[in-house]
Scaffold this motif. Structure first.
Motif, short mmCIF file in Angstrom:
data_model
loop_
_atom_site.label_atom_id
_atom_site.label_comp_id
_atom_site.label_asym_id
_atom_site.label_seq_id
_atom_site.Cartn_x
_atom_site.Cartn_y
_atom_site.Cartn_z
N LEU A 76 0.80 -1.23 0.00
CA LEU A 76 0.00 0.00 0.00
C LEU A 76 0.84 1.28 0.00
CD1 LEU A 76 -2.89 -1.24 2.31
CD2 LEU A 76 -2.96 -0.88 -0.17
N ILE A 143 4.58 -3.52 16.59
CA ILE A 143 4.79 -4.64 17.53
C ILE A 143 6.19 -5.21 17.32
CG2 ILE A 143 4.02 -6.98 18.16
CD1 ILE A 143 1.33 -6.27 16.85
N TYR A 410 -4.37 -7.38 13.29
CA TYR A 410 -3.50 -6.20 13.25
C TYR A 410 -3.44 -5.66 11.82
CZ TYR A 410 1.08 -3.77 13.66
OH TYR A 410 2.11 -2.86 13.62
C1 LIG Z 1 9.63 -8.36 6.60
C2 LIG Z 1 8.59 -7.64 7.38
C3 LIG Z 1 8.63 -7.68 8.76
C4 LIG Z 1 7.67 -7.00 9.51
N1 LIG Z 1 7.73 -7.07 10.87
C5 LIG Z 1 6.87 -6.34 11.60
C6 LIG Z 1 6.97 -6.31 13.00
O1 LIG Z 1 7.82 -6.95 13.59
N2 LIG Z 1 6.10 -5.55 13.69
C7 LIG Z 1 5.13 -4.82 13.08
O2 LIG Z 1 4.38 -4.14 13.77
N3 LIG Z 1 4.99 -4.84 11.74
C8 LIG Z 1 5.84 -5.58 10.99
N4 LIG Z 1 5.70 -5.62 9.64
C9 LIG Z 1 4.55 -4.98 9.03
C10 LIG Z 1 4.82 -3.52 8.81
O3 LIG Z 1 4.58 -2.81 10.00
C11 LIG Z 1 3.89 -2.97 7.74
O4 LIG Z 1 4.08 -3.69 6.56
C12 LIG Z 1 4.12 -1.47 7.50
O5 LIG Z 1 3.08 -0.99 6.68
C13 LIG Z 1 5.45 -1.22 6.86
O6 LIG Z 1 5.78 0.13 6.93
P1 LIG Z 1 6.60 0.82 5.76
O7 LIG Z 1 6.74 2.25 6.07
O8 LIG Z 1 7.83 0.04 5.50
O9 LIG Z 1 5.58 0.58 4.56
P2 LIG Z 1 5.14 1.42 3.28
O10 LIG Z 1 4.78 0.39 2.28
O11 LIG Z 1 6.15 2.43 2.92
O12 LIG Z 1 3.86 2.19 3.80
C14 LIG Z 1 2.73 1.49 4.14
C15 LIG Z 1 1.55 2.36 4.46
O13 LIG Z 1 1.84 3.10 5.63
C16 LIG Z 1 1.38 4.42 5.54
N5 LIG Z 1 2.55 5.30 5.72
C17 LIG Z 1 3.85 4.99 5.54
N6 LIG Z 1 4.60 6.05 5.86
C18 LIG Z 1 3.77 7.04 6.24
C19 LIG Z 1 3.97 8.37 6.68
N7 LIG Z 1 5.19 8.87 6.82
N8 LIG Z 1 2.89 9.12 6.95
C20 LIG Z 1 1.64 8.61 6.84
N9 LIG Z 1 1.40 7.35 6.43
C21 LIG Z 1 2.46 6.58 6.14
C22 LIG Z 1 0.74 4.59 4.20
O14 LIG Z 1 -0.65 4.48 4.39
C23 LIG Z 1 1.20 3.40 3.40
O15 LIG Z 1 0.14 2.92 2.61
C24 LIG Z 1 6.66 -6.26 8.85
C25 LIG Z 1 6.63 -6.22 7.47
C26 LIG Z 1 7.58 -6.90 6.73
C27 LIG Z 1 7.52 -6.88 5.25
#
Ligand SMILES: Cc1cc2nc3c(=O)[nH]c(=O)nc-3n(C[C@H](O)[C@H](O)[C@H](O)COP(=O)(O)OP(=O)(O)OC[C@H]3O[C@@H](n4cnc5c(N)ncnc54)[C@H](O)[C@@H]3O)c2cc1C
Length: 461
Positions: A76, A143, A410
């Motif tokens: 997303l 988390i 979650y």
């Molecule tokens: C390998 C892996 C391990 C993970 N482990 C954990 C874990 O241990 N604990 C846990 O809680 N989650 C975990 N996750 C899940 C993770 O929290 C979510 O996938 C989260 O959306 C990833 O954040 P991102 O910024 O990298 O994602 P992105 O793909 O960059 O953003 C995802 C969404 O977040 C929102 N967003 C991002 N940045 C902003 C911003 N600056 N302002 C407003 N909205 C924003 C947007 O709506 C966007 O659609 C993991 C995911 C992966 C792939």
């Protein structure tokens, strides 16, 4: 209204379009199952670029997405034909050791933050992979290994700077724009683009941590034992349960390579002297097939699994909240644990009791404060040809566990569970989220997320 050339020239960052050399690399996200073609990707250099991008998308009626670390389960951070606000250049970390606070840019990864704070012997709770973005993980909850000790990432969030749908810039904290501050602590990217996060730090430097693996044939007994420990553990002790396949690489001993097993990844945040004492009864339960638990710097624990999960793998995700592991639920877990469809597929049960459970269920949008675990089932494989195999296993596992789980899951572990499931996840907080969405984003500019739809013509109270 700006032309695209005027928009490009107004930026300090870079605007990438389909004809540009960087486009292929820039449009990729972490999950290789997601293949989207945005109209343009704006690598914002600063808040001014974010404001210009929000205005340009709104004025030209272009779908908008926000990308921080690009790790989102359902991808997303990007969308077809969208303007992607890519925050990866907005990386800074300012540690104030006296006040025990870190201020971070919206494009930081958790590895960036750990690196900065560990130098001061401090940490703030994050996830279990260091390449995940602060943006998505925090706005969904957060988390990880420190949850039982410090709560969720949102429980340690003190303030955000953000750009709203009308292009304006605000700070939100406990005494300023309180409604927004409430909403961003779990409500995802629905309310605006967060350009900076301010977190409370805790004095966590070394942890006593690592995986402890057991034979799969012992899984039923191990799950019962594990449930008992986690429900009664001091906050200092965290441990997530996993079904896994042992990777065929060092430091894993060869006789365990590619063996399906179960285990617990422990993280103890008390003193190293006390750790030996705490682990004495754990170790005397039975001799594990592998015991890699010992003293580690906190960032080493948080990046321990990074090499196993490089970007570009196929991922299919499903989530549940779990209060209790009944005997029947454990039987289903063991059935599906034995059928892991690929080496990287796994099921994790992350404890969310301890400190996270002592925050009120309406204090933030994160409603499931009374659950014991956030469960994630992920089918993962490098080969796109195995997409159906990993997806089918995940869906079947999730369906089988549904009768034993809560109504929601979650949001950050969800991929395509749908609107009703998102509503169930926010539960009694959903209506308040909609009211805040009505106020700040009535036209749903920020909709590429687990969307909280505004209800038009409903006045905000
Ligand atoms: C390998 C892996 C391990 C993970 N482990 C954990 C874990 O241990 N604990 C846990 O809680 N989650 C975990 N996750 C899940 C993770 O929290 C979510 O996938 C989260 O959306 C990833 O954040 P991102 O910024 O990298 O994602 P992105 O793909 O960059 O953003 C995802 C969404 O977040 C929102 N967003 C991002 N940045 C902003 C911003 N600056 N302002 C407003 N909205 C924003 C947007 O709506 C966007 O659609 C993991 C995911 C992966 C792939």
């Amino acid at each position: 209204m700006k032309t695209i050339d005027e928009f490009r020239q107004s930026l300090r960052g870079v605007l990438i379009e389909a004809q540009d050399e960087d486009y292929e690399a820039a449009r990729k996200v972490y999950n290789g199952m997601i293949n989207k073609y945005p109209r343009m990707i704006v690598r914002c250099a600063d808040v001014a670029d974010v404001m210009a991008s929000v205005n340009y998308a709104r004025e030209n009626n272009i779908l908008l997405s926000i990308r921080s670390g690009g790790h989102n389960a359902g991808g997303l951070g990007i969308a077809d034909d969208a303007l992607v606000i890519d925050l990866s250049l907005i990386k800074f970390t300012l540690v104030d050791p006296e006040s025990k606070i870190v201020m971070t840019g919206g494009g930081c990864t958790w590895g960036d933050i750990d690196h900065a704070t560990h130098a001061f012997g401090m940490a703030t709770p994050s996830g279990i992979i260091s390449t995940t973005g602060v943006g998505g993980l925090t706005t969904g909850g957060g988390i990880g290994h420190l949850t039982r000790k410090c709560g969720l990432s949102i429980d340690n969030l003190l303030a955000v700077d953000m750009v709203l749908a009308d292009g304006s810039f605000v700070t939100a904290n406990a005494s300023k724009n309180e409604d927004l501050f409430w909403a961003v602590r779990g409500g995802g990217g629905n309310f605006g683009v967060i350009t900076a996060f301010k977190f409370k730090l805790s004095p966590i430097d070394m942890v006593y941590a690592g995986p402890m693996l057991f034979e799969l044939s012992e899984a039923e007994e191990v799950m019962k034992w594990y449930q008992d420990i986690i429900k009664n553990a001091p906050d200092d002790l965290n441990g997530f349960f996993a079904f896994l396949t042992v990777p065929p690489v060092a430091p894993f001993p060869e006789h365990l390579h590619l063996k399906k097993m179960c285990g617990v990844v422990w993280a103890y945040t008390g003193t190293m002297e006390k750790a030996e004492e705490v682990f004495k009864p754990i170790r005397s339960y039975k001799t594990p097939a592998l015991d890699f638990v010992g003293p580690l710097p906190q960032p080493a624990l948080q990046s321990m699994f990074d090499p196993l999960y490089p970007p570009g793998l196929q991922w299919y995700w499903r989530a549940h909240f779990v209060k209790e592991l009944s005997d029947d639920a454990i039987a289903e877990h063991v059935r599906f644990g034995k059928e892991l469809p690929s080496m990287l597929s796994t099921m994790h049960l992350y404890p969310i009791n301890g400190a996270a459970s002592r925050v009120g269920s309406s204090d933030t949008p994160w409603a499931y404060r009374d659950a014991t675990w956030a469960m994630v089932i992920v089918g993962v494989d490098a080969d796109p040809a195995n997409k159906d195999v990993i997806t089918n296993w995940t869906k079947a596992y999730w369906e089988a566990l549904k009768p034993y789980c809560a109504a929601g899951g979650y949001v950050n572990f969800m991929m395509d569970e749908g609107e009703e499931r998102v509503k169930a996840t926010y539960g009694h907080n959903y209506e308040r989220l909609v009211r805040i969405k009505n106020k700040y984003d009535p036209n749903n500019l920020f909709k590429v997320n687990q969307n909280i739809k505004p209800v038009l013509n409903v006045e905000y109270k």
